[in-house]
Design a protein around this motif. Structure first.
Motif, PDB file in Angstrom:
ATOM      1  N   LYS A  42      -4.514  -3.929 -17.807  1.00 30.69           N
ATOM      2  CA  LYS A  42      -4.063  -5.116 -18.667  1.00 30.69           C
ATOM      3  C   LYS A  42      -4.469  -6.408 -17.676  1.00 30.69           C
ATOM      4  CE  LYS A  42      -0.077  -7.217 -20.777  1.00 30.69           C
ATOM      5  NZ  LYS A  42       1.532  -6.927 -21.368  1.00 30.69           N
ATOM      6  N   SER A  43      -4.206  -6.314 -16.466  1.00 32.79           N
ATOM      7  CA  SER A  43      -4.438  -7.498 -15.665  1.00 32.79           C
ATOM      8  C   SER A  43      -5.862  -7.839 -15.623  1.00 32.79           C
ATOM      9  CB  SER A  43      -3.933  -7.194 -14.100  1.00 32.79           C
ATOM     10  OG  SER A  43      -4.378  -8.141 -13.364  1.00 32.79           O
ATOM     11  N   GLU A  44      -6.728  -6.762 -15.659  1.00 34.67           N
ATOM     12  CA  GLU A  44      -8.323  -6.996 -15.541  1.00 34.67           C
ATOM     13  C   GLU A  44      -8.615  -7.764 -16.698  1.00 34.67           C
ATOM     14  OE1 GLU A  44     -10.528  -3.889 -13.002  1.00 34.67           O
ATOM     15  OE2 GLU A  44      -9.358  -3.039 -14.492  1.00 34.67           O
ATOM     16  N   VAL A  45      -8.011  -7.121 -18.074  1.00 36.30           N
ATOM     17  CA  VAL A  45      -8.328  -7.822 -19.455  1.00 36.30           C
ATOM     18  C   VAL A  45      -8.087  -9.251 -19.329  1.00 36.30           C
ATOM     19  CG1 VAL A  45      -7.983  -7.828 -22.020  1.00 36.30           C
ATOM     20  CG2 VAL A  45      -8.152  -5.768 -20.334  1.00 36.30           C
ATOM     21  N   LYS A  46      -6.637  -9.564 -18.879  1.00 26.58           N
ATOM     22  CA  LYS A  46      -6.309 -10.891 -18.931  1.00 26.58           C
ATOM     23  C   LYS A  46      -7.079 -11.874 -17.984  1.00 26.58           C
ATOM     24  CE  LYS A  46      -2.071 -13.482 -17.904  1.00 26.58           C
ATOM     25  NZ  LYS A  46      -0.741 -13.088 -17.290  1.00 26.58           N
ATOM     26  N   ALA A  53     -12.984 -13.317 -12.414  1.00 30.47           N
ATOM     27  CA  ALA A  53     -13.926 -12.586 -11.892  1.00 30.47           C
ATOM     28  C   ALA A  53     -13.688 -10.890 -12.523  1.00 30.47           C
ATOM     29  CB  ALA A  53     -14.249 -12.406 -10.522  1.00 30.47           C
ATOM     30  N   THR A  54     -14.748 -10.034 -12.572  1.00 32.57           N
ATOM     31  CA  THR A  54     -14.372  -8.553 -12.598  1.00 32.57           C
ATOM     32  C   THR A  54     -15.172  -7.862 -11.853  1.00 32.57           C
ATOM     33  OG1 THR A  54     -16.027  -8.450 -14.486  1.00 32.57           O
ATOM     34  CG2 THR A  54     -13.788  -9.042 -15.083  1.00 32.57           C
ATOM     35  N   SER A  55     -15.076  -6.760 -11.354  1.00 34.23           N
ATOM     36  CA  SER A  55     -16.052  -6.053 -10.696  1.00 34.23           C
ATOM     37  C   SER A  55     -16.967  -5.376 -11.582  1.00 34.23           C
ATOM     38  CB  SER A  55     -15.189  -5.011  -9.739  1.00 34.23           C
ATOM     39  OG  SER A  55     -14.242  -4.351 -10.473  1.00 34.23           O
TER      40      SER A  55
ATOM     41  N   ASP B 158     -13.817 -15.892  -6.868  1.00 33.23           N
ATOM     42  CA  ASP B 158     -13.079 -15.131  -7.803  1.00 33.23           C
ATOM     43  C   ASP B 158     -12.836 -13.752  -7.505  1.00 33.23           C
ATOM     44  OD1 ASP B 158     -14.120 -17.889  -9.723  1.00 33.23           O
ATOM     45  OD2 ASP B 158     -11.894 -16.988  -9.890  1.00 33.23           O
ATOM     46  N   PHE B 159     -11.797 -13.086  -7.534  1.00 32.54           N
ATOM     47  CA  PHE B 159     -11.785 -11.839  -7.537  1.00 32.54           C
ATOM     48  C   PHE B 159     -10.695 -11.093  -8.418  1.00 32.54           C
ATOM     49  CE2 PHE B 159      -7.322 -11.677  -5.491  1.00 32.54           C
ATOM     50  CZ  PHE B 159      -7.419 -13.006  -4.904  1.00 32.54           C
ATOM     51  N   SER B 160     -10.832  -9.853  -8.565  1.00 34.26           N
ATOM     52  CA  SER B 160     -10.024  -9.235  -9.460  1.00 34.26           C
ATOM     53  C   SER B 160      -9.647  -7.665  -9.245  1.00 34.26           C
ATOM     54  CB  SER B 160     -10.368  -9.351 -10.998  1.00 34.26           C
ATOM     55  OG  SER B 160      -9.719  -8.498 -11.934  1.00 34.26           O
ATOM     56  N   THR B 161      -8.459  -7.396  -9.173  1.00 34.02           N
ATOM     57  CA  THR B 161      -8.340  -5.940  -8.896  1.00 34.02           C
ATOM     58  C   THR B 161      -7.574  -5.227 -10.480  1.00 34.02           C
ATOM     59  OG1 THR B 161      -6.200  -6.008  -7.730  1.00 34.02           O
ATOM     60  CG2 THR B 161      -7.927  -6.184  -6.311  1.00 34.02           C
ATOM     61  N   LYS B 162      -7.222  -4.148 -10.190  1.00 36.98           N
ATOM     62  CA  LYS B 162      -6.488  -3.301 -11.399  1.00 36.98           C
ATOM     63  C   LYS B 162      -5.191  -4.262 -11.538  1.00 36.98           C
ATOM     64  CE  LYS B 162      -8.793   0.150 -12.650  1.00 36.98           C
ATOM     65  NZ  LYS B 162      -9.541  -0.197 -13.848  1.00 36.98           N
ATOM     66  N   SER B 163      -4.613  -4.751 -10.441  1.00 38.07           N
ATOM     67  CA  SER B 163      -3.237  -5.287 -10.771  1.00 38.07           C
ATOM     68  C   SER B 163      -3.087  -6.846 -10.541  1.00 38.07           C
ATOM     69  CB  SER B 163      -1.848  -4.661  -9.968  1.00 38.07           C
ATOM     70  OG  SER B 163      -2.512  -4.578  -8.646  1.00 38.07           O
ATOM     71  N   VAL B 164      -3.900  -7.376  -9.482  1.00 39.04           N
ATOM     72  CA  VAL B 164      -4.000  -8.808  -9.309  1.00 39.04           C
ATOM     73  C   VAL B 164      -5.231  -9.449  -9.317  1.00 39.04           C
ATOM     74  CG1 VAL B 164      -2.142  -8.777  -7.601  1.00 39.04           C
ATOM     75  CG2 VAL B 164      -4.373  -8.673  -6.887  1.00 39.04           C
ATOM     76  N   SER B 165      -5.207 -10.889  -9.443  1.00 37.15           N
ATOM     77  CA  SER B 165      -6.500 -11.387  -9.782  1.00 37.15           C
ATOM     78  C   SER B 165      -6.294 -12.752  -9.062  1.00 37.15           C
ATOM     79  CB  SER B 165      -7.000 -11.776 -11.350  1.00 37.15           C
ATOM     80  OG  SER B 165      -5.970 -12.674 -11.873  1.00 37.15           O
ATOM     81  N   GLY B 166      -7.435 -13.533  -8.687  1.00 37.28           N
ATOM     82  CA  GLY B 166      -7.269 -14.817  -7.859  1.00 37.28           C
ATOM     83  C   GLY B 166      -8.320 -15.462  -7.710  1.00 37.28           C
ATOM     84  N   ASN B 201      -2.635 -14.312  -9.027  1.00 41.75           N
ATOM     85  CA  ASN B 201      -2.006 -14.042 -10.308  1.00 41.75           C
ATOM     86  C   ASN B 201      -1.545 -12.592 -10.093  1.00 41.75           C
ATOM     87  OD1 ASN B 201      -3.111 -16.530 -11.582  1.00 41.75           O
ATOM     88  ND2 ASN B 201      -4.829 -15.498 -11.675  1.00 41.75           N
ATOM     89  N   TYR B 202      -0.204 -12.432 -10.471  1.00 38.16           N
ATOM     90  CA  TYR B 202       0.430 -11.074 -10.444  1.00 38.16           C
ATOM     91  C   TYR B 202       1.200 -11.017 -11.806  1.00 38.16           C
ATOM     92  CZ  TYR B 202       3.059  -6.862  -9.384  1.00 38.16           C
ATOM     93  OH  TYR B 202       3.842  -5.802  -9.510  1.00 38.16           O
TER      94      TYR B 202
END
Lengths: 142, 399
Positions: A42-46, A53-55, B158-166, B201-202
């Motif tokens: 859900k966090s990645e979708v958001k 960014a996404t991986s 910008d970065f994003s993982t399964k639970s956080v982004s920022g 962001n969490y």
């Protein structure tokens, strides 16, 4: 004059009576035109739909603000009202950080765009027919 | 203006050099956008003026119009310019942003040229009223920066993982131009300004932290003669205290929470410097908001605590009457520096009429430290009270 005023109110009532039960039961899908299956949190979708960014090499496209699936996406995934989201995009645009995803009027247009664009990702209602090559990356059953 | 011309020419040259190295099928295109706001305000006090608002009803303190052009040269490179026309005499109209934007990947982006400094969450979009809930963002935090623009480079990751982004932003640059210091417009030379801004962001939380540092050089013309006099007596350190040639540091921490029903926003800032002219300020605010789409209701408590460091006064007291006068004259300058310590409670509402138009109403209860400036302009200085209520209405538009 009276009937003119009453007409839109009746239409509005009818809209809510017809759409709300459907909205409550429908699943929300995040779908994309990708070759390999991907499972998003859900966090990645958001992050994807808020300009983060996404991986994965994904480019978000969205529905216009009036669309009921967008309202469902805002409530379930983003967790912000439409006005807060519009404020957020004003901040991102005019600080030169990000631009909002390209918008389409309906889900049929979204799916057609996805079919033609590799890496494009969108959210749709589970009622929508998915075409060949479109993969589900996330499902919200809330 | 000269430096701006240089930037324009440099940007075109850099754009040409970079684009010559890329082969692209993308058609160049230009997008136009902008924003405007009309704000009317009234202060219920006949001795105080706050942000230019007095007992009358003024439209000209915060109303503005801005136009932005975004020219894509390739799918990764664009040139962006933004010009603003402001109704206030204190704010300068002109070009706020003019930079080259390069996005090699989804994660990385770079800007080169004139930009605004992201001191706090809304600092670089302080003119875009549509972007925030208030009509006037908490002045205790948002009025305390000396300069708002710089010419230089900024990188963002910008970065994003399964639970956080920022994201993490870093910039470095310089600035030559007018700054507002203690309510006075002065010509400044910011030899360098650099900073880091991070955001995480969490779940529904967003945490932010920033550090900014700048070397500020300002000559204050009215003290020139006094400085020369002190130098003549060989009081060099004391003479130097009458100008600004120091580092200023800004630290900020922020936490916000966003849910479909309500939101919380808060920021805390600390400003320090080596100059006895630049105030040391601790400030912060806490906003609670309730979403009742298309309405938003919010309440904000804000506070600032300001003060100055003690200047070095080498002039001896009690040796002879002339030196005594010089000593006391020097002390008097620093005694008269304005102190902006203020506590406020703001209650407001926002109505999003259309997707890009919002109307706002706001009332702010202001209580400053008695006998200090507390962000007010004071009519009769013998009246010590610094308490007033500010009423504002606004229309915000983005396009």
């Amino acid at each position: 004059m009276k009937s003119l005023i009453r007409q839109p109110i009746n239409k509005l009532l009818l809209f809510y009576m017809l759409t709300l039960p459907a909205l409550a039961n429908a699943s929300l899908l995040v779908v994309a035109n990708v070759d390999k299956p991907i499972s998003l949190s859900k966090s990645e979708v958001k992050a994807i739909f808020m300009g983060g960014a996404t991986s994965y090499d994904l480019n978000a496209v969205a529905l216009t603000a009036e669309n009921k699936t967008r309202a469902m996406f805002n409530a379930r995934i983003i967790g912000m009202t439409e006005s807060r989201i519009q404020s957020y995009w004003a901040q991102m645009r005019f600080s030169g950080r990000q631009k909002p995803p390209r918008e389409f009027d309906n889900e049929e247009q979204l799916i057609n765009y996805l079919v033609k664009h590799k890496g494009a990702v969108a959210y749709v209602s589970s009622d929508v027919e998915l075409k060949a090559g479109i993969v589900i990356l996330y499902r919200s059953e809330d | 203006m000269k430096s701006l011309k240089k930037i324009k020419v440099s940007l075109v040259i850099v754009a040409l050099i970079i684009t010559s190295g890329f082969s692209t099928a993308a058609e160049p295109k230009i997008e136009f956008s902008g924003f405007a706001r009309a704000v009317v305000g009234h202060l219920n006090d006949d001795n105080l003026v706050f942000l230019g608002y007095d007992e009358g009803y003024s439209f000209s303190e915060q109303s503005l119009f801005a136009f932005r052009a975004d020219a894509s040269i390739t799918d990764k490179i664009s040139v962006i310019g933004q010009a603003l026309v402001h109704s206030s005499d204190v704010r300068e109209s002109g070009i706020q942003w003019l930079y080259l934007d390069y996005r090699p990947t989804q994660d990385w982006s770079f800007k080169l040229g004139r930009q605004r400094i992201p001191f706090f969450t809304y600092s670089d979009v302080i003119d875009v009223g549509f972007a925030y809930p208030w009509i006037t963002p908490p002045i205790q935090v948002y009025a305390n920066y000396l300069f708002s623009e710089f010419d230089g480079a900024m990188g963002r990751y910008d970065f994003s993982t399964k639970s956080v982004s920022g994201s993490l932003e870093a910039y470095v640059g310089q600035y030559k131009g007018p700054i507002v210091q203690s309510g006075q417009r002065l010509d400044a030379d910011i030899e360098y300004v650099a900073g880091l801004y991070s955001k995480l962001n969490y779940k529904n939380f967003t945490f932010s932290a920033a550090y900014h540092e700048g070397k500020v050089k300002v000559d204050i013309p009215e003290f020139k003669e006094f400085q020369d006099l002190l130098r003549m007596f060989n009081f060099i350190t004391t003479a130097n205290e009458l100008g600004i040639n120091n580092r200023a540091r800004f630290i900020k921490l922020g936490v916000s929470y966003n849910s479909f029903d309500y939101f919380i926003e808060s920021e805390f800032s600390k400003i320090t410097s080596g100059s006895a002219f630049i105030p040391k300020v601790n400030a912060g605010y806490l906003t609670l908001g309730y979403n009742l789409y298309p309405f938003t209701l919010h309440a904000t408590i804000a506070h600032s605590d300001a003060g100055y460091s003690e200047p070095v006064n080498e002039v001896p007291l009690g040796l002879n009457p002339i030196l005594d006068q010089v000593h006391l004259g020097f002390e008097a300058i620093f005694m008269s520096l304005p102190i902006d310590s203020l506590t406020s409670l703001t209650i407001g509402s926002r109505y999003d009429w259309k997707q890009n138009i919002a109307f706002k109403a706001e009332v702010s209860f202001l209580k400053g430290e008695n006998n200090k400036r507390a962000f007010f302009t004071v009519g009769d200085p013998t009246i010590e009270e610094r308490e007033a209520v500010l009423f504002q209405l606004a229309a915000e538009w983005v396009f």
